[in-house]
Design a protein around this motif. Structure first.
Motif, PDB file in Angstrom:
ATOM      1  N   LEU A  30      -7.049   6.758   1.076  1.00  0.00           N
ATOM      2  CA  LEU A  30      -6.542   5.600   0.290  1.00  0.00           C
ATOM      3  C   LEU A  30      -5.328   4.977   0.508  1.00  0.00           C
ATOM      4  O   LEU A  30      -5.014   4.120  -0.180  1.00  0.00           O
ATOM      5  CB  LEU A  30      -6.293   6.444  -1.502  1.00  0.00           C
ATOM      6  CG  LEU A  30      -8.012   6.974  -1.396  1.00  0.00           C
ATOM      7  CD1 LEU A  30      -7.376   8.161  -3.440  1.00  0.00           C
ATOM      8  CD2 LEU A  30      -8.348   6.160  -1.996  1.00  0.00           C
ATOM      9  N   HIS A  31      -4.548   6.071   1.614  1.00  0.00           N
ATOM     10  CA  HIS A  31      -3.601   5.063   1.821  1.00  0.00           C
ATOM     11  C   HIS A  31      -3.484   3.116   2.466  1.00  0.00           C
ATOM     12  O   HIS A  31      -2.228   2.454   2.669  1.00  0.00           O
ATOM     13  CB  HIS A  31      -2.819   5.886   2.922  1.00  0.00           C
ATOM     14  CG  HIS A  31      -2.093   6.617   2.517  1.00  0.00           C
ATOM     15  ND1 HIS A  31      -1.921   8.119   3.039  1.00  0.00           N
ATOM     16  CD2 HIS A  31      -2.172   7.759   1.620  1.00  0.00           C
ATOM     17  CE1 HIS A  31      -1.684   9.399   2.308  1.00  0.00           C
ATOM     18  NE2 HIS A  31      -2.255   9.288   0.844  1.00  0.00           N
ATOM     19  N   THR A  39       1.200  -1.297   0.347  1.00  0.00           N
ATOM     20  CA  THR A  39      -0.057   0.410   0.374  1.00  0.00           C
ATOM     21  C   THR A  39       0.719   0.999  -0.023  1.00  0.00           C
ATOM     22  O   THR A  39       2.369   1.112   0.383  1.00  0.00           O
ATOM     23  CB  THR A  39      -0.563  -0.215   1.074  1.00  0.00           C
ATOM     24  OG1 THR A  39      -0.227   0.624   2.495  1.00  0.00           O
ATOM     25  CG2 THR A  39      -1.575  -1.240   1.561  1.00  0.00           C
ATOM     26  N   TYR A  40       0.479   2.473  -0.304  1.00  0.00           N
ATOM     27  CA  TYR A  40       1.443   3.807   0.258  1.00  0.00           C
ATOM     28  C   TYR A  40       1.891   3.918   0.954  1.00  0.00           C
ATOM     29  O   TYR A  40       1.290   3.228   2.011  1.00  0.00           O
ATOM     30  CB  TYR A  40       0.101   4.752  -0.075  1.00  0.00           C
ATOM     31  CG  TYR A  40       0.524   6.161   0.549  1.00  0.00           C
ATOM     32  CD1 TYR A  40       0.607   7.054  -1.342  1.00  0.00           C
ATOM     33  CD2 TYR A  40       0.748   6.904   1.662  1.00  0.00           C
ATOM     34  CE1 TYR A  40       0.828   8.286  -0.700  1.00  0.00           C
ATOM     35  CE2 TYR A  40       1.495   8.521   1.927  1.00  0.00           C
ATOM     36  CZ  TYR A  40       1.674   8.782   0.527  1.00  0.00           C
ATOM     37  OH  TYR A  40       2.415   9.713   0.754  1.00  0.00           O
ATOM     38  N   TYR A  44      -4.363  12.446   0.100  1.00  0.00           N
ATOM     39  CA  TYR A  44      -5.585  11.433  -0.278  1.00  0.00           C
ATOM     40  C   TYR A  44      -5.612  10.453   1.129  1.00  0.00           C
ATOM     41  O   TYR A  44      -5.277   9.044   1.131  1.00  0.00           O
ATOM     42  CB  TYR A  44      -6.366  10.884  -1.563  1.00  0.00           C
ATOM     43  CG  TYR A  44      -6.535  12.385  -2.012  1.00  0.00           C
ATOM     44  CD1 TYR A  44      -7.640  12.348  -2.347  1.00  0.00           C
ATOM     45  CD2 TYR A  44      -5.908  12.403  -2.865  1.00  0.00           C
ATOM     46  CE1 TYR A  44      -8.383  13.650  -3.455  1.00  0.00           C
ATOM     47  CE2 TYR A  44      -5.890  13.526  -3.809  1.00  0.00           C
ATOM     48  CZ  TYR A  44      -7.154  13.761  -3.906  1.00  0.00           C
ATOM     49  OH  TYR A  44      -7.224  15.154  -4.944  1.00  0.00           O
ATOM     50  N   LEU A  46      -6.954  -0.198  -6.022  1.00  0.00           N
ATOM     51  CA  LEU A  46      -7.300   1.705  -6.719  1.00  0.00           C
ATOM     52  C   LEU A  46      -6.861   1.275  -8.430  1.00  0.00           C
ATOM     53  O   LEU A  46      -8.508   1.872  -9.112  1.00  0.00           O
ATOM     54  CB  LEU A  46      -5.943   1.743  -6.191  1.00  0.00           C
ATOM     55  CG  LEU A  46      -4.907   2.251  -4.710  1.00  0.00           C
ATOM     56  CD1 LEU A  46      -3.624   2.626  -5.250  1.00  0.00           C
ATOM     57  CD2 LEU A  46      -6.211   3.615  -4.475  1.00  0.00           C
ATOM     58  N   LEU A  80      -1.171  10.435  -4.803  1.00  0.00           N
ATOM     59  CA  LEU A  80      -1.898   9.977  -3.374  1.00  0.00           C
ATOM     60  C   LEU A  80      -2.265  10.282  -1.580  1.00  0.00           C
ATOM     61  O   LEU A  80      -2.592  10.816  -1.225  1.00  0.00           O
ATOM     62  CB  LEU A  80      -1.741   8.551  -3.325  1.00  0.00           C
ATOM     63  CG  LEU A  80      -2.059   7.130  -4.768  1.00  0.00           C
ATOM     64  CD1 LEU A  80      -1.713   5.742  -4.550  1.00  0.00           C
ATOM     65  CD2 LEU A  80      -3.690   7.691  -4.601  1.00  0.00           C
ATOM     66  N   GLU A  81      -0.983  11.323  -1.975  1.00  0.00           N
ATOM     67  CA  GLU A  81       0.269  11.625  -0.771  1.00  0.00           C
ATOM     68  C   GLU A  81      -1.214  12.393  -0.212  1.00  0.00           C
ATOM     69  O   GLU A  81      -1.518  12.451   0.994  1.00  0.00           O
ATOM     70  CB  GLU A  81       0.702  12.709  -1.285  1.00  0.00           C
ATOM     71  CG  GLU A  81       1.830  13.732  -0.806  1.00  0.00           C
ATOM     72  CD  GLU A  81       3.063  14.336  -1.188  1.00  0.00           C
ATOM     73  OE1 GLU A  81       2.647  14.843  -1.821  1.00  0.00           O
ATOM     74  OE2 GLU A  81       3.742  14.792  -0.312  1.00  0.00           O
ATOM     75  N   VAL A 118      -3.923   8.021 -11.346  1.00  0.00           N
ATOM     76  CA  VAL A 118      -3.398   6.740 -11.082  1.00  0.00           C
ATOM     77  C   VAL A 118      -3.601   6.159 -12.337  1.00  0.00           C
ATOM     78  O   VAL A 118      -2.534   4.756 -12.482  1.00  0.00           O
ATOM     79  CB  VAL A 118      -4.463   6.535  -9.648  1.00  0.00           C
ATOM     80  CG1 VAL A 118      -4.842   5.119  -9.276  1.00  0.00           C
ATOM     81  CG2 VAL A 118      -4.646   7.373  -8.488  1.00  0.00           C
ATOM     82  N   LEU A 148     -12.412   6.377  -7.897  1.00  0.00           N
ATOM     83  CA  LEU A 148     -11.368   7.574  -7.557  1.00  0.00           C
ATOM     84  C   LEU A 148     -11.567   8.842  -6.770  1.00  0.00           C
ATOM     85  O   LEU A 148     -12.702   9.909  -7.832  1.00  0.00           O
ATOM     86  CB  LEU A 148      -9.765   7.243  -7.598  1.00  0.00           C
ATOM     87  CG  LEU A 148      -9.249   6.033  -7.229  1.00  0.00           C
ATOM     88  CD1 LEU A 148      -8.052   5.423  -8.554  1.00  0.00           C
ATOM     89  CD2 LEU A 148      -8.923   5.795  -5.818  1.00  0.00           C
ATOM     90  N   LYS A 203      -5.390   1.243   0.903  1.00  0.00           N
ATOM     91  CA  LYS A 203      -5.738   0.683  -0.673  1.00  0.00           C
ATOM     92  C   LYS A 203      -4.558  -0.100  -1.618  1.00  0.00           C
ATOM     93  O   LYS A 203      -3.349   0.440  -1.674  1.00  0.00           O
ATOM     94  CB  LYS A 203      -6.308   1.620  -1.963  1.00  0.00           C
ATOM     95  CG  LYS A 203      -7.734   2.168  -1.363  1.00  0.00           C
ATOM     96  CD  LYS A 203      -8.968   1.794  -0.891  1.00  0.00           C
ATOM     97  CE  LYS A 203     -10.197   2.140  -0.727  1.00  0.00           C
ATOM     98  NZ  LYS A 203     -10.539   1.566  -0.016  1.00  0.00           N
ATOM     99  N   ASN A 244       2.746   7.639  -5.595  1.00  0.00           N
ATOM    100  CA  ASN A 244       2.534   8.422  -4.476  1.00  0.00           C
ATOM    101  C   ASN A 244       2.450   9.655  -4.386  1.00  0.00           C
ATOM    102  O   ASN A 244       1.303  10.167  -3.431  1.00  0.00           O
ATOM    103  CB  ASN A 244       4.228   8.674  -3.957  1.00  0.00           C
ATOM    104  CG  ASN A 244       4.169   6.616  -3.436  1.00  0.00           C
ATOM    105  OD1 ASN A 244       3.618   5.991  -3.134  1.00  0.00           O
ATOM    106  ND2 ASN A 244       5.538   6.182  -3.467  1.00  0.00           N
TER     107      ASN A 244
END
Ligand code: MN3
Length: 208
Positions: free
Chosen positions: A53-54, A4-5, A50, A61, A47-48, A76, A68, A56, A44
């Motif tokens: 969503l970290h 994940t993130y 959000y 995703l 998504l930073e 993405v 999203l 997922k 990254n």
């Protein structure tokens, strides 16, 4: 490896020069360390801001792009797709290729294409016919039947009934240093480094 993130660059499972003479060391450095790394970084970055969503996974995703936030869907799609595709691409090659499909996948290829030679020819046509940048894929469906598809840019053939098994990157960055505009020659050479054991594993244990 984090799944994940923040996403991380997956290391190559072999040395940079391991696939020579078919794929050269310089191309591998450029392709993995620069291009692949850029997809990871840009995913990254997208998504930073959000945090929801970290948790997922990349597959989650990519399979839910439409859900999203609209402003990051394209980033993405392109960069998440880039990460997914390059992970599968680099992992799908080996210096110790059996050069031929094995096991259940070999049977499925024979069933769908009549012979391995016919499969190669059809796959090569798909990879050559992809105009501009993209990928050619071997995928299976829920019945275990295989087919060849191609996608543009970094799009991934993901839906509930398609399992990506094997793919070739036909972006010019994948072959231009060594092969210049000779995409056909690059494809022919790539057939020498396919990890058919890995492909067989994914066929038997679908990602989707
Ligand atoms: Mn690439």
């Amino acid at each position: 490896m984090k799944t994940t993130y923040p996403f991380e660059l997956k290391p190559l499972p072999y040395a940079y020069d391991a696939l020579e003479p078919f794929i050269d060391k310089e191309t591998m450095h450029l392709h993995h360390d620069k291009h692949h790394q850029a997809y990871v970084n840009n995913l990254n970055k997208a998504l930073e801001n959000y945090p929801e969503l970290h948790n997922k996974t990349l597959l989650e995703l990519l399979q839910n792009l439409k859900k999203l936030p609209e402003e990051i869907q394209t980033a993405v799609r392109n960069n998440g797709g880039g990460v997914f595709n390059h992970n599968l691409f680099f992992d799908g090659m080996t210096p110790d290729s059996s050069k031929m499909p094995v096991g259940n996948l070999a049977k499925a290829i024979d069933r769908a294409f009549g012979s391995f030679e016919n499969f190669k020819e059809t796959f090569k046509k798909a990879a050559l016919g992809r105009f501009g940048s993209g990928w050619a894929w071997l995928v299976s469906d829920e019945n275990g039947d295989v087919k060849i598809v191609s996608t543009a840019n970094q799009d991934v053939p993901l839906n509930l009934t398609v399992n990506p098994i094997l793919e070739i990157d036909v972006w010019e960055h994948a072959y231009y240093l060594k092969y210049q505009n000779r995409r056909a020659e690059y494809i022919d050479n790539w057939f020498n480094v396919i990890d058919w054991n890995k492909a067989e594993y994914i066929y038997n244990n679908p990602l989707i």
